[in-house]
Scaffold this active site. Structure first.
Site, PDB file in Angstrom:
ATOM      1  N   GLY A  45       0.819  -1.206   0.000  1.00 27.89           N
ATOM      2  CA  GLY A  45       0.000   0.000   0.000  1.00 27.89           C
ATOM      3  C   GLY A  45       0.854   1.257   0.000  1.00 27.89           C
ATOM      4  CB  ILE A  84      11.657 -13.821  -1.851  1.00 26.32           C
ATOM      5  CG1 ILE A  84      12.020 -12.611  -2.731  1.00 26.32           C
ATOM      6  CG2 ILE A  84      12.837 -14.800  -1.749  1.00 26.32           C
ATOM      7  CD1 ILE A  84      12.257 -12.925  -4.198  1.00 26.32           C
ATOM      8  CB  ILE A  85       9.588 -16.034   2.011  1.00 27.73           C
ATOM      9  CG1 ILE A  85       9.166 -14.665   2.582  1.00 27.73           C
ATOM     10  CG2 ILE A  85      11.116 -16.125   1.883  1.00 27.73           C
ATOM     11  CD1 ILE A  85       9.624 -14.418   4.007  1.00 27.73           C
ATOM     12  CE  LYS A  92      -0.813  -7.194   2.364  1.00 29.46           C
ATOM     13  NZ  LYS A  92      -0.078  -5.934   2.063  1.00 29.46           N
ATOM     14  CG  HIS A 145      12.118  -7.317   3.211  1.00 33.49           C
ATOM     15  ND1 HIS A 145      11.410  -7.352   4.396  1.00 33.49           N
ATOM     16  CD2 HIS A 145      11.902  -6.080   2.697  1.00 33.49           C
ATOM     17  CE1 HIS A 145      10.799  -6.198   4.583  1.00 33.49           C
ATOM     18  NE2 HIS A 145      11.087  -5.406   3.562  1.00 33.49           N
ATOM     19  CD  GLU A 175      11.980  -4.942   7.534  1.00 39.55           C
ATOM     20  OE1 GLU A 175      10.965  -5.644   7.678  1.00 39.55           O
ATOM     21  OE2 GLU A 175      11.986  -3.854   6.928  1.00 39.55           O
ATOM     22  CG  LEU A 202      11.077  -9.099  -8.122  1.00 36.40           C
ATOM     23  CD1 LEU A 202      11.304 -10.441  -8.816  1.00 36.40           C
ATOM     24  CD2 LEU A 202       9.610  -8.696  -8.178  1.00 36.40           C
ATOM     25  CB  VAL A 203      13.058  -4.470  -7.170  1.00 35.97           C
ATOM     26  CG1 VAL A 203      11.962  -4.982  -8.076  1.00 35.97           C
ATOM     27  CG2 VAL A 203      12.492  -4.039  -5.829  1.00 35.97           C
ATOM     28  CG  HIS A 207      15.180  -3.018   2.631  1.00 36.32           C
ATOM     29  ND1 HIS A 207      15.406  -2.499   3.893  1.00 36.32           N
ATOM     30  CD2 HIS A 207      13.879  -3.402   2.622  1.00 36.32           C
ATOM     31  CE1 HIS A 207      14.289  -2.563   4.604  1.00 36.32           C
ATOM     32  NE2 HIS A 207      13.352  -3.104   3.854  1.00 36.32           N
TER      33      HIS A 207
END
Length: 264
Positions: A45, A84-85, A92, A145, A175, A202-203, A207
């Site tokens: 979002g 990825i995971i 969601k 991530h 994280e 992915l991108v 981060h």
């Protein structure tokens, strides 16, 4: 029957990164099923709001995209996750698919990158293709991530498999576990004299740019440097790797084939 392909990712607000990674994945997925019309959705979002406010670009959530597809008469929709995971963002999508399933004759969902033991094996083979040539005392460190969801264990699992198979790389997460300090201590004990930092995302977005590669004192690059292990960052997302894009294509077709078998 009208057929659609809906490709769902977390998203990015960096246009060049989107083109190199998300668009590249969408292109390969669409080429693998030319009878389907291609659509896009993001699960973040925050990124959707940023693109709308900054650039006037409207990107749908998966729920909005599915509602629009149903209204446009699409009855056969194949969704492929670029996550990825199997964490919060993927769950969601699963919830929204279950909610709107009655609107469609057929609705399939391809799983994220790391969803089976074979995926981990294939991912390591794919990562090898993008890794630079290494000296004997160098390794690649991949930045994941991380997640508060229990699926964060995927990063530790991949790291463990790499170590067990003497693969010249390690995996940490921004994280969650494994934290970068654990990797620094472990690699220093091994006598590693240099590392190459790459995103396991992915991108290569915020981060990768800020937490991995920047000159900020808390970045992974600076923390490795401070520990006496020179670090070279590489800003390329997983979507730039053709072998990883092929894994997403395989997941899409596994879901489609499973739906055919169940209908038979």
């Amino acid at each position: 029957m009208k057929k659609a392909l809906l490709v769902v990712s977390f998203g990015t607000s960096y246009h060049d990164t989107c083109e190199k990674n998300i668009v590249a994945c969408e292109r390969d997925l669409a080429a693998s099923c030319p009878d389907r019309d291609l659509f896009r959705a993001f699960t973040s979002g925050m990124i959707i709001r940023k693109l709308r406010q900054r650039d006037g670009i409207d990107i749908d959530t998966p729920l909005q995209a599915l509602q629009k597809l149903a209204a446009q008469g699409y009855q056969d929709v194949a969704i492929q996750s670029l996550h990825i995971i199997n964490g919060d963002e993927y769950e969601k999508i699963v919830r929204e698919v279950q909610l709107l399933r009655p609107l469609f004759t057929r609705l399939t969902l391809g799983v994220p990158l790391l969803s089976s033991h074979n995926d981990y094996v294939q991912l390591m083979q794919a990562l090898r293709q993008q890794m630079p040539s290494l000296r004997q005392t160098e390794k690649v460190v991949f930045m994941g991530h991380g997640a508060s969801h229990h699926a964060f264990a995927a990063y530790a699992c991949l790291d463990h498999m790499m170590t067990a198979q003497r693969f010249p790389a390690r995996v940490g997460a921004v994280e969650s576990y494994p934290e970068v300090d654990i990797l620094i201590d472990s690699l220093r004990d091994e006598g590693v004299t240099g590392v190459h930092l790459m995103p396991l995302m992915l991108v290569a977005g915020d981060h990768a740019i800020n937490d991995m590669a920047s000159d900020d004192g808390d970045s992974w690059k600076m923390r490795f440097n401070a520990a006496g292990i020179p670090a070279t960052p590489w800003l390329s997302g997983l979507g730039e790797n053709p072998a990883i894009r092929a894994m997403f294509v395989a997941h899409l077709h596994q879901a489609l084939n499973m739906a055919v078998e169940e209908a038979a």
